[in-house]
Structure formats: C-alpha cells, structure tokens
Design an enzyme around this catalytic site. Sequence first.
Site, PDB file in Angstrom:
ATOM      1  N   THR A 108       0.886  -1.171   0.000  1.00 28.34           N
ATOM      2  CA  THR A 108       0.000   0.000   0.000  1.00 28.34           C
ATOM      3  C   THR A 108       0.912   1.205   0.000  1.00 28.34           C
ATOM      4  O   THR A 108       2.088   1.067   0.281  1.00 28.34           O
ATOM      5  CB  THR A 108      -0.876  -0.008   1.293  1.00 28.34           C
ATOM      6  OG1 THR A 108      -1.973  -0.881   1.126  1.00 28.34           O
ATOM      7  CG2 THR A 108      -1.425   1.346   1.666  1.00 28.34           C
ATOM      8  N   ARG A 167     -13.986  -6.851  -2.359  1.00 32.43           N
ATOM      9  CA  ARG A 167     -13.395  -6.746  -1.008  1.00 32.43           C
ATOM     10  C   ARG A 167     -12.828  -5.335  -0.805  1.00 32.43           C
ATOM     11  O   ARG A 167     -12.112  -4.807  -1.642  1.00 32.43           O
ATOM     12  CB  ARG A 167     -12.297  -7.795  -0.842  1.00 32.43           C
ATOM     13  CG  ARG A 167     -11.559  -7.717   0.515  1.00 32.43           C
ATOM     14  CD  ARG A 167     -10.252  -6.954   0.391  1.00 32.43           C
ATOM     15  NE  ARG A 167      -9.421  -7.088   1.577  1.00 32.43           N
ATOM     16  CZ  ARG A 167      -8.329  -6.353   1.798  1.00 32.43           C
ATOM     17  NH1 ARG A 167      -7.949  -5.455   0.929  1.00 32.43           N
ATOM     18  NH2 ARG A 167      -7.628  -6.528   2.877  1.00 32.43           N
ATOM     19  N   GLY A 222     -10.553  -3.083   1.870  1.00 35.48           N
ATOM     20  CA  GLY A 222      -9.651  -3.246   3.009  1.00 35.48           C
ATOM     21  C   GLY A 222      -9.762  -2.099   3.998  1.00 35.48           C
ATOM     22  O   GLY A 222     -10.753  -1.363   4.026  1.00 35.48           O
ATOM     23  N   ASP A 223      -8.736  -1.944   4.798  1.00 37.82           N
ATOM     24  CA  ASP A 223      -8.721  -0.917   5.852  1.00 37.82           C
ATOM     25  C   ASP A 223      -8.406   0.473   5.316  1.00 37.82           C
ATOM     26  O   ASP A 223      -8.758   1.474   5.946  1.00 37.82           O
ATOM     27  CB  ASP A 223      -7.662  -1.276   6.898  1.00 37.82           C
ATOM     28  CG  ASP A 223      -6.268  -1.372   6.260  1.00 37.82           C
ATOM     29  OD1 ASP A 223      -6.134  -2.053   5.228  1.00 37.82           O
ATOM     30  OD2 ASP A 223      -5.326  -0.750   6.786  1.00 37.82           O
ATOM     31  N   THR A 246      -0.421   0.112   6.714  1.00 40.37           N
ATOM     32  CA  THR A 246      -0.229  -0.859   5.636  1.00 40.37           C
ATOM     33  C   THR A 246      -0.063  -2.238   6.244  1.00 40.37           C
ATOM     34  O   THR A 246       0.716  -2.423   7.173  1.00 40.37           O
ATOM     35  CB  THR A 246       0.999  -0.526   4.769  1.00 40.37           C
ATOM     36  OG1 THR A 246       1.239  -1.665   3.918  1.00 40.37           O
ATOM     37  CG2 THR A 246       2.236  -0.229   5.587  1.00 40.37           C
ATOM     38  N   GLY A 247      -0.830  -3.179   5.738  1.00 43.20           N
ATOM     39  CA  GLY A 247      -0.741  -4.530   6.274  1.00 43.20           C
ATOM     40  C   GLY A 247      -2.017  -5.289   6.017  1.00 43.20           C
ATOM     41  O   GLY A 247      -2.809  -4.916   5.138  1.00 43.20           O
ATOM     42  N   GLY A 305      -5.328  -5.918   6.002  1.00 42.80           N
ATOM     43  CA  GLY A 305      -6.404  -4.950   6.235  1.00 42.80           C
ATOM     44  C   GLY A 305      -7.508  -5.415   7.164  1.00 42.80           C
ATOM     45  O   GLY A 305      -8.033  -4.625   7.959  1.00 42.80           O
TER      46      GLY A 305
END
Length: 308
Positions: A175, A203, A205-206, A226-227, A229
Amino acid sequence: MKRFSLAVHGGAGTILKSNLTPELETAYHAGLRAALQAGHDVLAQDGCALDAVTAAVCALEDEPLFNAGRGAVYTSDGKQEMDAAVMDGSTRAAGAVGGIFGPRNPIRAARAVMENTDHVMLIGPNALDVAHNAGLPFADKDYFFTQARWDALQSTLDMRKRGVEDDDPARRHGTVGAVACDAVGNIAAATSTGGMTAKAPGRIGDTPIVGAGTFADNATCAVSGTGHGEVFIRYTAAAEIAARMRHVGQSLEDAADHVVMHDLADHDGSGGLIAVDAKGTITMPFNCEGMYRGKVTQRGDFETFIYR
Ligand code: ASP
C-alpha cells in the site's frame, strides 16, 4: 522557524534483502525519495499538510513498483480495484473511495469526495462520476498493468488450485501512504492501495476506512497504515492510537508501538504504519520483515529505509 515534517510508506510485508536485487533496492529508495520530495516541496512553500500528503501519495501511485494506482495488485478474477482515503486533521474532514478502477490517482478521487460531496466514502459509478466531474485524469488497463503483479496473481491462484494455503499473507500486501505536519501545526493523512493480491472481487480493506487504515486529528495524530487490512479494521488500528493518546496520555510513539506490536501482531495482523503528531514527531513501527518508508523534516534531511 518553520517546523514541518512528512513521512511516507510504500507498503510493509515479507520484504527480504535476499529477494531484492541492488537495482530494485535503489529503485525503491528513489521512489520513496521522489514522494518525499513532492510533499516537501509543498510544505517548504508554506503549503498545508493536506496538499503535501496528496502530492506525496500521487507520486507513489505513479510509481509502478508500489501497490497503488499504476502497479496495483489484481483481484482473484484478474481485475484491479483500488481503495484510497484522505483526512484533514484540522477539520476531521475525510474522503474515501472503495473498489474503483479508472482514475490515475485514486487519492485525488478520495479528495474529490471529501471536497465536492456531502459524503465520506463513495464506491461504484458514483465515485467515478465525482472524479470525472472534478476533471481528474483517467487511464486504461494497459497503463495500470505490471507484469510482476500479474505474475503474483498467477502464482497465488496456482497455489489455491493445488490446495496449498498461503502461509504468509504478508507476501500478498502492500500500500502507499503519507502523513504530514505543516508549518502551522495542522496534520493530515492519505493512503492508497490496490489491496491484497487475489482478494475477492468487491473486497474493501482498511485503507479507505477512517480509523482503521487512515486517520487524522490535530488533537492527537495522523496515521496511514499498511498490512493485513482485515485485522486493521477489526482492531480499529489508527483510531486506537488516537484513543490511547487522548484517554491515557500516551506518547505518539508508545501508542503506535502498542497497536502494531500487540493489537495487530498478536492477532496475525502483519504490517506497520506511519504516524505524526501536531508537534511534527514521526514514528514508523512495523511488525514484519520490512516496510518501504521514509521521512523528511524542515531541515531537509531526506531519509529512506526498507529493512529493520
Ligand atoms: N492494507 C491493505 C489492504 O488490506 C494492504 C496493505 O497495506 O498491504 O487492502
């Protein structure tokens, strides 16, 4: 004396020195440096934190090495669906888009949602309309294509076909993001992503979720994550850092460290984040092998890092 600061990231995950050639390493450092320069230029001319993080993230989206904009990863059905969010800590205004394809710079689409609508998050054709109406440039799938992301999709699909579980979700993410504190002490955050390789169509994500992957409030901090999510969402990662600062009086560094090393790491949430407070303090914790990251302050010391 002006005291601004800016940090950027280009994703965290299984980033091993043994997997990167010296040429690639140099290219990653150059990509981070270009983003820092873009944001620094804004801040050095008395621009605001919001404009600085937007400029920095646009530079990262334009660099195909990073998983956002050009170079975004593919969904399980071979499409690209991009999420982005921006937040202004001086007003808590926020804008986000989810699952879009078309605008060259999804972060600018997020900003158009913030500035030109009454809403915080838009998806689908309306999100694209807002970007169109704001005059933002669009691009086609050739522009966004990268062989490396396509190959990553094929190998993930192949593993799935053979019934092999991907034991390392950290391989599949990435990200970009930026946080800044400007010369008058306003802070802002921006995050943009293609999500996770072979994610299900639809989908989200965060990244575009305020309080999960993106957050900014002058009273506490600006955060870009970042990771993995899903874990960032379940543990409201960014909002938790702000809550720890506000309610328990923790420092930015302690609060961010706790969230990354415990709330996320203890629940299979590999990743990291960059954060800044209104004094310009920067912290960049991560709980996996590496995170493409960098920072610059008003002194003009540019620093970029990949590994621990
Ligand atoms: N957090 C992003 C997502 O889950 C991916 C990443 O940051 O690596 O969509």
